[in-house]
Design an enzyme around this catalytic site. Structure first.
Site, PDB file in Angstrom:
ATOM      1  N   TYR A  33       0.836  -1.200   0.000  1.00 57.73           N
ATOM      2  CA  TYR A  33       0.000   0.000   0.000  1.00 57.73           C
ATOM      3  C   TYR A  33       0.862   1.237   0.000  1.00 57.73           C
ATOM      4  O   TYR A  33       2.073   1.177   0.230  1.00 57.73           O
ATOM      5  CB  TYR A  33      -0.965  -0.008   1.192  1.00 57.73           C
ATOM      6  CG  TYR A  33      -0.326   0.274   2.537  1.00 57.73           C
ATOM      7  CD1 TYR A  33       0.462  -0.678   3.174  1.00 57.73           C
ATOM      8  CD2 TYR A  33      -0.506   1.502   3.174  1.00 57.73           C
ATOM      9  CE1 TYR A  33       1.038  -0.415   4.409  1.00 57.73           C
ATOM     10  CE2 TYR A  33       0.062   1.761   4.412  1.00 57.73           C
ATOM     11  CZ  TYR A  33       0.839   0.809   5.022  1.00 57.73           C
ATOM     12  OH  TYR A  33       1.414   1.066   6.236  1.00 57.73           O
ATOM     13  N   ARG A  52       8.407   4.316  -4.377  1.00 64.06           N
ATOM     14  CA  ARG A  52       8.376   3.259  -3.357  1.00 64.06           C
ATOM     15  C   ARG A  52       7.327   2.200  -3.689  1.00 64.06           C
ATOM     16  O   ARG A  52       7.543   1.007  -3.461  1.00 64.06           O
ATOM     17  CB  ARG A  52       8.131   3.848  -1.977  1.00 64.06           C
ATOM     18  CG  ARG A  52       8.297   2.805  -0.880  1.00 64.06           C
ATOM     19  CD  ARG A  52       8.191   3.399   0.493  1.00 64.06           C
ATOM     20  NE  ARG A  52       6.907   4.039   0.705  1.00 64.06           N
ATOM     21  CZ  ARG A  52       6.624   4.841   1.731  1.00 64.06           C
ATOM     22  NH1 ARG A  52       7.542   5.118   2.633  1.00 64.06           N
ATOM     23  NH2 ARG A  52       5.433   5.382   1.855  1.00 64.06           N
ATOM     24  N   ARG A 100      -7.088 -20.236  -2.572  1.00 68.44           N
ATOM     25  CA  ARG A 100      -6.064 -20.109  -1.541  1.00 68.44           C
ATOM     26  C   ARG A 100      -4.945 -21.136  -1.695  1.00 68.44           C
ATOM     27  O   ARG A 100      -5.194 -22.343  -1.731  1.00 68.44           O
ATOM     28  CB  ARG A 100      -6.682 -20.234  -0.147  1.00 68.44           C
ATOM     29  CG  ARG A 100      -5.687 -19.926   0.964  1.00 68.44           C
ATOM     30  CD  ARG A 100      -6.351 -19.919   2.329  1.00 68.44           C
ATOM     31  NE  ARG A 100      -5.380 -19.577   3.367  1.00 68.44           N
ATOM     32  CZ  ARG A 100      -4.536 -20.465   3.920  1.00 68.44           C
ATOM     33  NH1 ARG A 100      -4.571 -21.733   3.554  1.00 68.44           N
ATOM     34  NH2 ARG A 100      -3.671 -20.067   4.840  1.00 68.44           N
ATOM     35  N   HIS A 102      -0.459 -20.894  -0.700  1.00 71.02           N
ATOM     36  CA  HIS A 102       0.571 -19.941  -0.298  1.00 71.02           C
ATOM     37  C   HIS A 102       1.410 -19.452  -1.471  1.00 71.02           C
ATOM     38  O   HIS A 102       1.731 -18.275  -1.569  1.00 71.02           O
ATOM     39  CB  HIS A 102       1.477 -20.552   0.772  1.00 71.02           C
ATOM     40  CG  HIS A 102       0.808 -20.721   2.105  1.00 71.02           C
ATOM     41  ND1 HIS A 102      -0.255 -21.571   2.295  1.00 71.02           N
ATOM     42  CD2 HIS A 102       1.040 -20.145   3.296  1.00 71.02           C
ATOM     43  CE1 HIS A 102      -0.644 -21.513   3.569  1.00 71.02           C
ATOM     44  NE2 HIS A 102       0.135 -20.644   4.199  1.00 71.02           N
ATOM     45  N   LYS A 149       6.466  -1.952   1.812  1.00 73.78           N
ATOM     46  CA  LYS A 149       5.295  -1.380   2.494  1.00 73.78           C
ATOM     47  C   LYS A 149       4.106  -2.333   2.330  1.00 73.78           C
ATOM     48  O   LYS A 149       3.166  -2.077   1.579  1.00 73.78           O
ATOM     49  CB  LYS A 149       4.983   0.016   1.940  1.00 73.78           C
ATOM     50  CG  LYS A 149       4.113   0.832   2.893  1.00 73.78           C
ATOM     51  CD  LYS A 149       4.156   2.297   2.536  1.00 73.78           C
ATOM     52  CE  LYS A 149       3.151   3.137   3.313  1.00 73.78           C
ATOM     53  NZ  LYS A 149       3.290   3.080   4.761  1.00 73.78           N
ATOM     54  N   GLU A 182      11.749   2.417  14.404  1.00 74.21           N
ATOM     55  CA  GLU A 182      10.815   3.412  13.853  1.00 74.21           C
ATOM     56  C   GLU A 182       9.492   3.262  14.584  1.00 74.21           C
ATOM     57  O   GLU A 182       9.354   2.430  15.483  1.00 74.21           O
ATOM     58  CB  GLU A 182      10.627   3.208  12.346  1.00 74.21           C
ATOM     59  CG  GLU A 182      10.012   1.861  12.005  1.00 74.21           C
ATOM     60  CD  GLU A 182       9.774   1.654  10.507  1.00 74.21           C
ATOM     61  OE1 GLU A 182       9.538   2.630   9.784  1.00 74.21           O
ATOM     62  OE2 GLU A 182       9.804   0.475  10.093  1.00 74.21           O
ATOM     63  N   LEU A 207      11.014   1.122   7.271  1.00 72.62           N
ATOM     64  CA  LEU A 207      10.430   1.649   6.040  1.00 72.62           C
ATOM     65  C   LEU A 207      11.193   2.915   5.634  1.00 72.62           C
ATOM     66  O   LEU A 207      11.542   3.729   6.488  1.00 72.62           O
ATOM     67  CB  LEU A 207       8.951   1.989   6.249  1.00 72.62           C
ATOM     68  CG  LEU A 207       8.243   2.365   4.949  1.00 72.62           C
ATOM     69  CD1 LEU A 207       8.008   1.134   4.079  1.00 72.62           C
ATOM     70  CD2 LEU A 207       6.940   3.081   5.216  1.00 72.62           C
TER      71      LEU A 207
HETATM   72  N1  PDD Z   1       2.625   4.864   7.385  1.00 67.99           N
HETATM   73  N2  PDD Z   1       7.233   3.682   9.074  1.00 67.99           N
HETATM   74  C1  PDD Z   1       6.117   2.936   8.991  1.00 67.99           C
HETATM   75  C2  PDD Z   1       6.115   1.594   9.621  1.00 67.99           C
HETATM   76  C3  PDD Z   1       4.992   3.438   8.312  1.00 67.99           C
HETATM   77  O1  PDD Z   1       3.881   2.689   8.208  1.00 67.99           O
HETATM   78  C4  PDD Z   1       5.032   4.735   7.727  1.00 67.99           C
HETATM   79  C5  PDD Z   1       3.862   5.320   6.993  1.00 67.99           C
HETATM   80  C6  PDD Z   1       6.220   5.477   7.862  1.00 67.99           C
HETATM   81  C7  PDD Z   1       6.366   6.841   7.242  1.00 67.99           C
HETATM   82  O2  PDD Z   1       6.420   6.748   5.849  1.00 67.99           O
HETATM   83  P1  PDD Z   1       5.943   7.934   4.895  1.00 67.99           P
HETATM   84  O3  PDD Z   1       6.684   9.134   5.334  1.00 67.99           O
HETATM   85  O4  PDD Z   1       6.333   7.477   3.544  1.00 67.99           O
HETATM   86  O5  PDD Z   1       4.448   8.087   5.078  1.00 67.99           O
HETATM   87  C8  PDD Z   1       7.292   4.916   8.517  1.00 67.99           C
HETATM   88  C9  PDD Z   1       1.428   5.266   6.659  1.00 67.99           C
HETATM   89  C10 PDD Z   1       1.184   6.728   6.678  1.00 67.99           C
HETATM   90  C11 PDD Z   1       0.273   4.449   7.165  1.00 67.99           C
HETATM   91  O6  PDD Z   1       0.494   3.282   7.457  1.00 67.99           O
HETATM   92  O7  PDD Z   1      -0.855   4.949   7.229  1.00 67.99           O
END
Ligand code: PDD
Length: 287
Positions: A33, A52, A100, A102, A149, A182, A207
């Site tokens: 996403y 990304r 389904r 894997h 992501k 993070e 991330l």
């Molecule tokens: N989240 N780290 C994680 C684990 C994240 O899920 C996100 C973003 C970030 C920051 O990334 P960016 O600056 O590209 O938004 C760091 C989004 C906003 C979410 O899950 O809603």
């Protein structure tokens, strides 16, 4: 007018928007996403998020569902149909719908695409930023590919709930060596005793935050010093300031960690200024 979602080629009323029960995102978290902040109806940091997205999909061998140009048009049409100017755009791409199993479907199936748009009350966000927020710490327990992501967010869900339960806004994951990796949905920063900005380097299992990268440019343009070195929760408490970055939080001052004050426990000048500068930059580069 009600909310509108995009689901696999169609704009549909949000309340009636559904995906198939054998969507591999639903059954296996086999998808990725992106989230864009919207300023004045425009997508912030477009290049970073598209790059990304393409990388996340590539790492999972999922095809881009359409060209970047076509996807931009669809995202902007979703924004227009929802009449949202200040908000967030959510895009999810999964491997698709298949019985389904894997392993990947063979032959492959069409990726499934969902887009939603939500409104953000900027006055409320600014009020929250002016007060600052609390974070809690939690042991790092995620997989080794946090650079992708993916929609597989259960550790992040549990961490965020741990924060929510005590009135905090974010949870910071802490690795085996005691360093913050993070946040559950943001990157973590401090302003150390020397006034230097510190955030974890992206060669760690985190991330690669798009907001983080844009803010690094802003920081350098404004002659501030950055040190991409990890810090511990104790370093954060001893720091002058702390903050988090993300498409949702933008640049959000952190005033407490595990209930203890960061610095003097108030929002500091650096985080407040960087929030302003980041938003200016994001508005200027939005498409
Ligand atoms: N989240 N780290 C994680 C684990 C994240 O899920 C996100 C973003 C970030 C920051 O990334 P960016 O600056 O590209 O938004 C760091 C989004 C906003 C979410 O899950 O809603």
């Amino acid at each position: 007018m009600g909310r509108i979602a995009y689901v696999n080629g169609r704009f549909v009323p949000h309340a009636a928007a559904t995906v198939h029960i054998e969507d591999r995102g639903y059954q296996l978290a086999d998808g990725v996403y992106e989230v864009w902040a919207l300023f004045g109806g425009k997508l912030a940091d477009p290049e970073g998020h598209f790059a990304r997205l393409e990388r996340s999909l590539g790492e999972l061998s999922i095809d881009m569902p359409m060209s970047r140009a076509a996807l931009t048009l669809v995202l902007k049409e979703a924004v227009r149909r929802n009449r949202v100017t200040e908000g967030l755009v959510y895009l999810q791409v999964t491997r698709g719908v298949a019985p389904r199993d894997h392993a990947f479907p063979n032959p492959s199936v069409r990726p499934a695409v969902v887009i939603t748009v939500s409104r953000v009350d900027r006055a409320q966000s600014e009020a929250r930023a002016a007060k600052g927020v609390g974070v809690v710490t939690t042991p790092e327990n995620r997989w080794g590919r946090c650079d992708i992501k993916t929609v597989g967010l259960l550790p992040n869900v549990l961490a965020k709930q741990k924060a929510r339960a005590v009135g905090a806004v974010e949870a910071w994951f802490v690795d085996d060596l005691g360093f913050v990796t993070e946040g559950a949905s943001s990157n973590a920063w401090i302003v150390d005793g020397d006034g230097r900005l510190r955030t974890r380097a992206t060669n760690a299992n985190i991330l690669r935050g798009v907001t983080r990268y844009s803010l690094l440019d802003v920081i350098r343009e404004n002659g501030l010093e950055v040190d991409e070195r990890p810090f511990t929760p104790a370093d954060a408490l001893a720091a002058k300031e702390a903050f988090i970055t993300g498409a949702g939080s933008l640049v959000l001052p952190v005033v407490s960690v595990d209930g203890k004050p960061v610095g003097d426990g108030k929002v500091g000048p650096v985080a407040a200024r960087l929030r302003r500068l980041y938003i200016e930059q994001a508005k200027a580069s939005a498409i």
